[in-house]
Design an enzyme around this catalytic site. Sequence first.
Site, short mmCIF file in Angstrom:
data_model
loop_
_atom_site.label_atom_id
_atom_site.label_comp_id
_atom_site.label_asym_id
_atom_site.label_seq_id
_atom_site.Cartn_x
_atom_site.Cartn_y
_atom_site.Cartn_z
N LYS A 226 -1.84 27.73 9.08
CA LYS A 226 -0.63 28.12 8.50
C LYS A 226 -0.26 26.93 7.31
O LYS A 226 0.22 27.57 6.54
CB LYS A 226 0.36 27.51 9.66
N ASN A 227 -0.71 25.69 7.72
CA ASN A 227 -0.07 24.95 6.30
C ASN A 227 -0.96 24.97 5.13
O ASN A 227 -0.61 24.85 4.13
CB ASN A 227 -0.09 23.39 6.79
N CYS B 15 11.48 21.93 10.40
CA CYS B 15 11.61 21.46 11.56
C CYS B 15 12.50 19.90 11.29
O CYS B 15 12.17 19.40 10.16
CB CYS B 15 10.14 21.00 12.23
N ARG C 163 13.66 13.86 5.66
CA ARG C 163 12.44 14.43 4.85
C ARG C 163 12.87 14.00 3.42
O ARG C 163 12.95 15.41 2.95
CB ARG C 163 12.39 15.51 5.39
N ILE D 172 12.22 13.74 -0.57
CA ILE D 172 11.07 14.51 -1.79
C ILE D 172 11.06 13.66 -2.92
O ILE D 172 10.62 14.20 -3.89
CB ILE D 172 11.60 15.80 -1.98
N ASP D 173 11.24 12.18 -2.66
CA ASP D 173 10.97 11.50 -3.89
C ASP D 173 9.70 11.35 -4.38
O ASP D 173 9.49 11.26 -5.53
CB ASP D 173 11.58 9.96 -3.49
N GLN D 174 8.75 11.45 -3.63
CA GLN D 174 7.28 11.32 -4.20
C GLN D 174 7.00 12.81 -4.90
O GLN D 174 6.15 12.74 -5.99
CB GLN D 174 6.38 11.26 -2.88
N ASP E 281 1.27 16.33 14.12
CA ASP E 281 1.25 17.60 14.63
C ASP E 281 0.70 17.91 16.08
O ASP E 281 1.02 19.05 16.47
CB ASP E 281 1.05 18.84 13.63
N ARG F 213 7.34 30.50 14.39
CA ARG F 213 6.96 30.07 13.15
C ARG F 213 5.55 29.88 12.92
O ARG F 213 4.80 29.97 11.73
CB ARG F 213 7.73 29.00 12.64
N1 EPU Z 1 7.79 11.28 2.56
C1 EPU Z 1 8.48 10.55 1.79
N2 EPU Z 1 8.74 11.00 0.45
C2 EPU Z 1 8.42 12.27 0.18
C3 EPU Z 1 7.59 12.85 1.02
C4 EPU Z 1 7.23 12.60 2.12
O1 EPU Z 1 9.06 9.59 2.12
O2 EPU Z 1 8.62 12.45 -1.10
C5 EPU Z 1 7.32 10.80 4.05
C6 EPU Z 1 7.99 11.74 4.76
O3 EPU Z 1 9.48 11.14 5.48
C7 EPU Z 1 7.26 11.48 6.17
C8 EPU Z 1 5.72 11.19 5.43
O4 EPU Z 1 5.96 10.97 4.10
O5 EPU Z 1 7.65 10.12 6.67
C9 EPU Z 1 4.80 12.46 5.45
O6 EPU Z 1 5.45 13.47 4.90
P1 EPU Z 1 4.45 14.59 4.37
O7 EPU Z 1 5.11 15.00 2.82
O8 EPU Z 1 3.13 14.54 4.51
O9 EPU Z 1 4.94 15.89 5.15
P2 EPU Z 1 5.26 17.42 4.80
O10 EPU Z 1 4.47 17.79 3.64
O11 EPU Z 1 6.68 17.69 4.63
C10 EPU Z 1 3.15 18.54 6.15
C11 EPU Z 1 3.17 19.48 7.33
C12 EPU Z 1 3.89 19.09 8.62
C13 EPU Z 1 3.14 17.71 9.00
C14 EPU Z 1 3.31 16.90 7.71
C15 EPU Z 1 2.32 15.54 8.17
C16 EPU Z 1 3.29 21.56 5.94
C17 EPU Z 1 3.93 22.90 5.60
N3 EPU Z 1 3.98 20.75 6.70
O12 EPU Z 1 4.71 18.28 5.97
O13 EPU Z 1 3.73 20.13 9.59
O14 EPU Z 1 3.96 17.19 10.05
O15 EPU Z 1 2.72 16.99 6.43
O16 EPU Z 1 1.27 15.84 8.63
O17 EPU Z 1 2.13 21.32 5.59
C18 EPU Z 1 4.06 21.42 11.37
O18 EPU Z 1 3.03 22.14 10.72
O19 EPU Z 1 4.40 21.65 12.39
C19 EPU Z 1 4.58 20.53 10.40
C20 EPU Z 1 5.65 19.73 10.59
#
Ligand code: EPU
Length: 418
Positions: A22-23, A117, A122, A124-126, A305, A397
């Site tokens: 999926k991801n 979810c 969550r 998006i600063d990075q 996950d 999903r």
């Molecule tokens: N974070 C920040 N700033 C940012 C981005 C992330 O502080 O700009 C923090 C988040 O708050 C969190 C950590 O960094 O504490 C990791 O977040 P990440 O950005 O890695 O997560 P994501 O990209 O939003 C993806 C998967 C999730 C999975 C996470 C962690 C996808 C579509 N989603 O989310 O998958 O939990 O990585 O491995 O790839 C799922 O498939 O059920 C799912 C939720």
Amino acid sequence: MEKLVIQGGMRLSGSVTISGAKNAAVAIIAASILVDGVCKIENIPDIKDVFTIVNIIQNLGAKVTYISEGIIEIDSKNICSHRADYDQVKKMRASYYLLGALLGRFKCACVAMPGGCDFGARPIDQHIKGFEALGATVNLQHGLIEVVAPELRAGHVYLDTVSVGATINIMLAAVFAKGTTIIENSAKEPHIVDLANFLNAMGAKVKGAGTDIIRIIGVDHLKGGCYSIIPDQIEAGTFMIAAAAVGDDVLIKNVIPKHMDSLTAKLIEIGAQIEELDDAIRVKNIGNLKSTNIKTMPYPGFPTDLQPQMVALLSASRGVSVVTEGVWDNRFQYADELKRMGAKIHVDGRTAVIEGVSALWGAPVRATDLRAGAGMIIAALMADGETEITELKHIDRGYVSIENKLCMLGAKIERVDE
Ligand code: EPU
């Protein structure tokens, strides 16, 4: 309202084939926006998140053709809009990949803050830091993220936290940026490598994916081509945990065993029997599972996950387990649902202490999010009696007909529409 009705206590045996990841799929479909030509993508999982992202790129003007099961062709030539509104993006988190892809293609993107979810904040600063490093200006207002760059130039980004989404978004935005972009402290998940392989197959120059430094050497254009998505690490892990719980002998096919190392080690530690083959894993429950401690971490650590599925398993394993969530702030919301099935779990912030019980019992429960829903299914397979799981929209999903795959292994699950 649909629900799954599961009769607990059935043993699983036989083989199951894992679908495409999926991801990886949602990132690669978004990345097809950058391609000048037709991309044929194979091993696409038949899940709601894929329909959602396909629908979004179709609304932007892409032509998407379903060739046969699991195979689509995307022609992004006629995409003319760089804007995706809230009603389109609210259903899934990964719609923010449109920011990187549209920015890369049009030097501007306007996308509503996405859904997905609920695990607490969550940020998006990075992602924003990455876009700015490439010369873009980012504006957040009225629920929209607007990113504009007069010219995309290579940048050097050191991520403050390891983020899958930010790593992917920066890779997408940097494909055409002049010079060499460097992402340090990048995420190393299998789907990061899969996206890099897809981009490279289309003519990009992405190096180092799978390590914590990724280099993207800007190119002028991407051509079309054919690409096959990797197997889903989390679906494979979910079936491994189900088999460790109630499996006599379950062969999980279409798996990359290396991706499963952290889970395999934990399952062996608690007493399951695992055999790794070239592209399959055999799992057996030989009784008497015991407790363990787990901390979830970015890859190659134990995946967040798979945390709810593992907590479900540990709830009926002998002894006290401590599970610490190292990625998300609020990922134990489902614990109250497991408690309705007799689990003894004490949650304090990011830590859950699980006192294994001798048996769970069936109860009506909710899937509070996608992986929590998978955890409920595993608990229901182990429980005495009948469990009803509602809020299937979350499970649908991300899992390709999970109840049919489990039924083929011997589970008794019915999807009922009330
Ligand atoms: N974070 C920040 N700033 C940012 C981005 C992330 O502080 O700009 C923090 C988040 O708050 C969190 C950590 O960094 O504490 C990791 O977040 P990440 O950005 O890695 O997560 P994501 O990209 O939003 C993806 C998967 C999730 C999975 C996470 C962690 C996808 C579509 N989603 O989310 O998958 O939990 O990585 O491995 O790839 C799922 O498939 O059920 C799912 C939720």
